[in-house]
Design a protein around this motif. Structure first.
Motif, PDB file in Angstrom:
ATOM      1  N   ILE A  33       0.334  -6.555  16.693  1.00 57.42           N
ATOM      2  CA  ILE A  33      -0.248  -6.817  15.367  1.00 57.42           C
ATOM      3  C   ILE A  33       0.550  -6.083  14.289  1.00 57.42           C
ATOM      4  CG2 ILE A  33      -2.259  -6.367  13.900  1.00 57.42           C
ATOM      5  CD1 ILE A  33      -3.993  -6.857  16.433  1.00 57.42           C
ATOM      6  N   ALA A  34       0.842  -4.817  14.531  1.00 54.80           N
ATOM      7  CA  ALA A  34       1.604  -4.029  13.551  1.00 54.80           C
ATOM      8  C   ALA A  34       2.984  -4.648  13.330  1.00 54.80           C
ATOM      9  CB  ALA A  34       1.723  -2.578  14.013  1.00 54.80           C
ATOM     10  N   TRP A  35       3.612  -5.092  14.413  1.00 51.92           N
ATOM     11  CA  TRP A  35       4.920  -5.736  14.284  1.00 51.92           C
ATOM     12  C   TRP A  35       4.802  -7.048  13.502  1.00 51.92           C
ATOM     13  CZ3 TRP A  35       6.571 -10.539  15.896  1.00 51.92           C
ATOM     14  CH2 TRP A  35       7.923 -10.801  15.698  1.00 51.92           C
ATOM     15  N   SER A  36       3.769  -7.821  13.774  1.00 48.96           N
ATOM     16  CA  SER A  36       3.575  -9.098  13.080  1.00 48.96           C
ATOM     17  C   SER A  36       3.389  -8.895  11.580  1.00 48.96           C
ATOM     18  CB  SER A  36       2.365  -9.843  13.650  1.00 48.96           C
ATOM     19  OG  SER A  36       2.576 -10.177  14.997  1.00 48.96           O
ATOM     20  N   VAL A  37       2.642  -7.870  11.212  1.00 50.48           N
ATOM     21  CA  VAL A  37       2.448  -7.566   9.795  1.00 50.48           C
ATOM     22  C   VAL A  37       3.782  -7.167   9.162  1.00 50.48           C
ATOM     23  CG1 VAL A  37       1.341  -5.962   8.179  1.00 50.48           C
ATOM     24  CG2 VAL A  37       0.013  -6.992  10.044  1.00 50.48           C
TER      25      VAL A  37
ATOM     26  N   ALA B  63      -3.421   2.913  19.835  1.00 53.23           N
ATOM     27  CA  ALA B  63      -3.842   1.595  19.358  1.00 53.23           C
ATOM     28  C   ALA B  63      -4.587   1.718  18.034  1.00 53.23           C
ATOM     29  CB  ALA B  63      -4.721   0.911  20.407  1.00 53.23           C
ATOM     30  N   VAL B  64      -5.440   2.716  17.935  1.00 50.89           N
ATOM     31  CA  VAL B  64      -6.187   2.934  16.689  1.00 50.89           C
ATOM     32  C   VAL B  64      -5.213   3.255  15.552  1.00 50.89           C
ATOM     33  CG1 VAL B  64      -7.853   4.442  15.523  1.00 50.89           C
ATOM     34  CG2 VAL B  64      -8.300   3.645  17.852  1.00 50.89           C
ATOM     35  N   GLY B  65      -4.244   4.103  15.812  1.00 50.87           N
ATOM     36  CA  GLY B  65      -3.257   4.443  14.793  1.00 50.87           C
ATOM     37  C   GLY B  65      -2.451   3.237  14.332  1.00 50.87           C
ATOM     38  N   LEU B  66      -2.033   2.409  15.264  1.00 50.14           N
ATOM     39  CA  LEU B  66      -1.268   1.210  14.914  1.00 50.14           C
ATOM     40  C   LEU B  66      -2.134   0.208  14.150  1.00 50.14           C
ATOM     41  CD1 LEU B  66       0.839   0.714  18.147  1.00 50.14           C
ATOM     42  CD2 LEU B  66       1.708   1.240  15.857  1.00 50.14           C
ATOM     43  N   LEU B  67      -3.387   0.083  14.564  1.00 48.13           N
ATOM     44  CA  LEU B  67      -4.289  -0.817  13.859  1.00 48.13           C
ATOM     45  C   LEU B  67      -4.515  -0.328  12.429  1.00 48.13           C
ATOM     46  CD1 LEU B  67      -6.129  -3.302  13.948  1.00 48.13           C
ATOM     47  CD2 LEU B  67      -7.950  -1.802  14.749  1.00 48.13           C
ATOM     48  N   PHE B  68      -4.715   0.967  12.266  1.00 43.64           N
ATOM     49  CA  PHE B  68      -4.862   1.528  10.914  1.00 43.64           C
ATOM     50  C   PHE B  68      -3.615   1.232  10.083  1.00 43.64           C
ATOM     51  CE2 PHE B  68      -3.609   4.927   8.055  1.00 43.64           C
ATOM     52  CZ  PHE B  68      -4.610   4.807   7.095  1.00 43.64           C
ATOM     53  N   ALA B  69      -2.436   1.459  10.664  1.00 41.88           N
ATOM     54  CA  ALA B  69      -1.189   1.235   9.932  1.00 41.88           C
ATOM     55  C   ALA B  69      -1.061  -0.229   9.504  1.00 41.88           C
ATOM     56  CB  ALA B  69       0.005   1.653  10.782  1.00 41.88           C
ATOM     57  N   ALA B  70      -1.413  -1.141  10.406  1.00 42.94           N
ATOM     58  CA  ALA B  70      -1.333  -2.562  10.078  1.00 42.94           C
ATOM     59  C   ALA B  70      -2.325  -2.928   8.978  1.00 42.94           C
ATOM     60  CB  ALA B  70      -1.578  -3.404  11.326  1.00 42.94           C
ATOM     61  N   LEU B  71      -3.548  -2.418   9.095  1.00 39.84           N
ATOM     62  CA  LEU B  71      -4.550  -2.695   8.065  1.00 39.84           C
ATOM     63  C   LEU B  71      -4.121  -2.142   6.711  1.00 39.84           C
ATOM     64  CD1 LEU B  71      -7.843  -1.962  10.026  1.00 39.84           C
ATOM     65  CD2 LEU B  71      -7.117  -4.174   9.105  1.00 39.84           C
ATOM     66  N   HIS B  72      -3.626  -0.922   6.715  1.00 38.68           N
ATOM     67  CA  HIS B  72      -3.222  -0.290   5.457  1.00 38.68           C
ATOM     68  C   HIS B  72      -2.033  -1.027   4.844  1.00 38.68           C
ATOM     69  CE1 HIS B  72      -1.776   2.913   2.723  1.00 38.68           C
ATOM     70  NE2 HIS B  72      -3.075   3.062   2.544  1.00 38.68           N
ATOM     71  N   ARG B  73      -1.148  -1.491   5.677  1.00 42.17           N
ATOM     72  CA  ARG B  73       0.010  -2.247   5.169  1.00 42.17           C
ATOM     73  C   ARG B  73      -0.425  -3.588   4.588  1.00 42.17           C
ATOM     74  NH1 ARG B  73       5.606  -2.208   8.495  1.00 42.17           N
ATOM     75  NH2 ARG B  73       6.926  -2.525   6.688  1.00 42.17           N
ATOM     76  N   LEU B  74      -1.465  -4.174   5.185  1.00 39.57           N
ATOM     77  CA  LEU B  74      -1.959  -5.469   4.707  1.00 39.57           C
ATOM     78  C   LEU B  74      -2.756  -5.364   3.412  1.00 39.57           C
ATOM     79  CD1 LEU B  74      -3.221  -7.395   7.856  1.00 39.57           C
ATOM     80  CD2 LEU B  74      -1.516  -8.168   6.209  1.00 39.57           C
ATOM     81  N   ILE B  75      -3.719  -4.439   3.389  1.00 43.08           N
ATOM     82  CA  ILE B  75      -4.636  -4.402   2.247  1.00 43.08           C
ATOM     83  C   ILE B  75      -4.341  -3.283   1.260  1.00 43.08           C
ATOM     84  CG2 ILE B  75      -6.477  -5.576   3.485  1.00 43.08           C
ATOM     85  CD1 ILE B  75      -7.820  -2.933   3.965  1.00 43.08           C
ATOM     86  N   ARG B  76      -3.506  -2.327   1.669  1.00 45.44           N
ATOM     87  CA  ARG B  76      -3.068  -1.240   0.788  1.00 45.44           C
ATOM     88  C   ARG B  76      -4.211  -0.438   0.173  1.00 45.44           C
ATOM     89  NH1 ARG B  76       2.018  -1.903   1.436  1.00 45.44           N
ATOM     90  NH2 ARG B  76       3.096  -3.873   1.173  1.00 45.44           N
ATOM     91  N   ARG B  77      -5.280  -0.289   0.952  1.00 48.19           N
ATOM     92  CA  ARG B  77      -6.420   0.534   0.510  1.00 48.19           C
ATOM     93  C   ARG B  77      -6.817   1.425   1.671  1.00 48.19           C
ATOM     94  NH1 ARG B  77     -10.999  -2.793  -1.662  1.00 48.19           N
ATOM     95  NH2 ARG B  77     -11.717  -0.747  -2.325  1.00 48.19           N
ATOM     96  N   LEU B  78      -6.889   2.711   1.420  1.00 52.75           N
ATOM     97  CA  LEU B  78      -7.139   3.693   2.465  1.00 52.75           C
ATOM     98  C   LEU B  78      -8.535   3.574   3.066  1.00 52.75           C
ATOM     99  CD1 LEU B  78      -6.053   6.130   4.028  1.00 52.75           C
ATOM    100  CD2 LEU B  78      -6.955   7.585   2.209  1.00 52.75           C
ATOM    101  N   GLY B  79      -9.550   3.505   2.222  1.00 54.03           N
ATOM    102  CA  GLY B  79     -10.930   3.486   2.715  1.00 54.03           C
ATOM    103  C   GLY B  79     -11.226   2.341   3.675  1.00 54.03           C
ATOM    104  N   PRO B  80     -10.982   1.102   3.274  1.00 55.15           N
ATOM    105  CA  PRO B  80     -11.249  -0.007   4.192  1.00 55.15           C
ATOM    106  C   PRO B  80     -10.383   0.034   5.452  1.00 55.15           C
ATOM    107  CG  PRO B  80     -11.089  -0.822   1.945  1.00 55.15           C
ATOM    108  CD  PRO B  80     -10.678   0.624   1.917  1.00 55.15           C
ATOM    109  N   SER B  81      -9.156   0.536   5.328  1.00 57.44           N
ATOM    110  CA  SER B  81      -8.284   0.648   6.502  1.00 57.44           C
ATOM    111  C   SER B  81      -8.851   1.660   7.493  1.00 57.44           C
ATOM    112  CB  SER B  81      -6.872   1.053   6.082  1.00 57.44           C
ATOM    113  OG  SER B  81      -6.321   0.105   5.214  1.00 57.44           O
TER     114      SER B  81
END
Length: 162
Positions: A122-126, A70-88
């Motif tokens: 969430i990852a799929w929705s993104v 779940a953490v990995g998928l959440l990170f992937a979704a965040l990174h795909r959304l904001i395209r910044r490593l640190g905040p993701s």
């Protein structure tokens, strides 16, 4: 790294609540209290029959694997959304090491699998939104599969699926 942290703090015995019932249901391919958690029992059966450790440890291992996923998928979704490593990384880390997620990631309980399914959704929705923006064919079938699995696991997934 998150999975290793969960493994280091894994419970070696049963926690209170439903942990004993869920572990036995998974080990015997039985039925837990309503709604029965058929997906958890089916996946848990495999973990319950792994060699080594106690049944409680093996079922807690399932929770750790699901929570780390779940953490990995959440990170992937965040990174795909904001395209910044640190905040993701920060967002996924705050989620991963929050007290509630950590508690359920280290004991036999159904909530880590629920988190995995919600994170997959969430990852799929993104990905779906990104594909629509690019005028590409969105992966509808994957979303249906995730929702179907989520609904077979826990009825509260219906609120998220909507």
């Amino acid at each position: 790294m998150v999975f290793v942290a969960y493994l280091a703090t894994l419970r070696h015995s049963l926690a209170g609540g439903d942990a004993g019932e869920l572990s036995v249901a998974a080990a015997t391919f039985g039925v837990a209290h309503p709604p029965g958690f058929p997906l958890y029992v089916a996946i848990g059966w495999t973990f319950a029959h792994l060699p080594g450790g106690t049944l409680a440890e093996r079922m807690a291992l399932l929770s750790a694997a699901c929570a780390a996923g779940a953490v990995g998928l959440l990170f992937a979704a965040l990174h795909r959304l904001i395209r910044r490593l640190g905040p993701s990384l920060l967002g996924a880390g705050v989620f991963a090491f929050g007290p509630t997620v950590w508690t359920y990631a280290t004991q036999a309980e159904v909530f880590s699998l629920h988190l995995l399914l919600v994170a997959a959704s969430i990852a799929w929705s993104v990905a779906f939104a990104e594909r629509l923006r690019l005028a590409a064919a969105p992966p509808i079938g994957r979303g249906g599969l995730i929702c179907g699995l989520g609904l077979t696991h826990h009825p509260t997934f219906a609120f998220f699926a909507l």
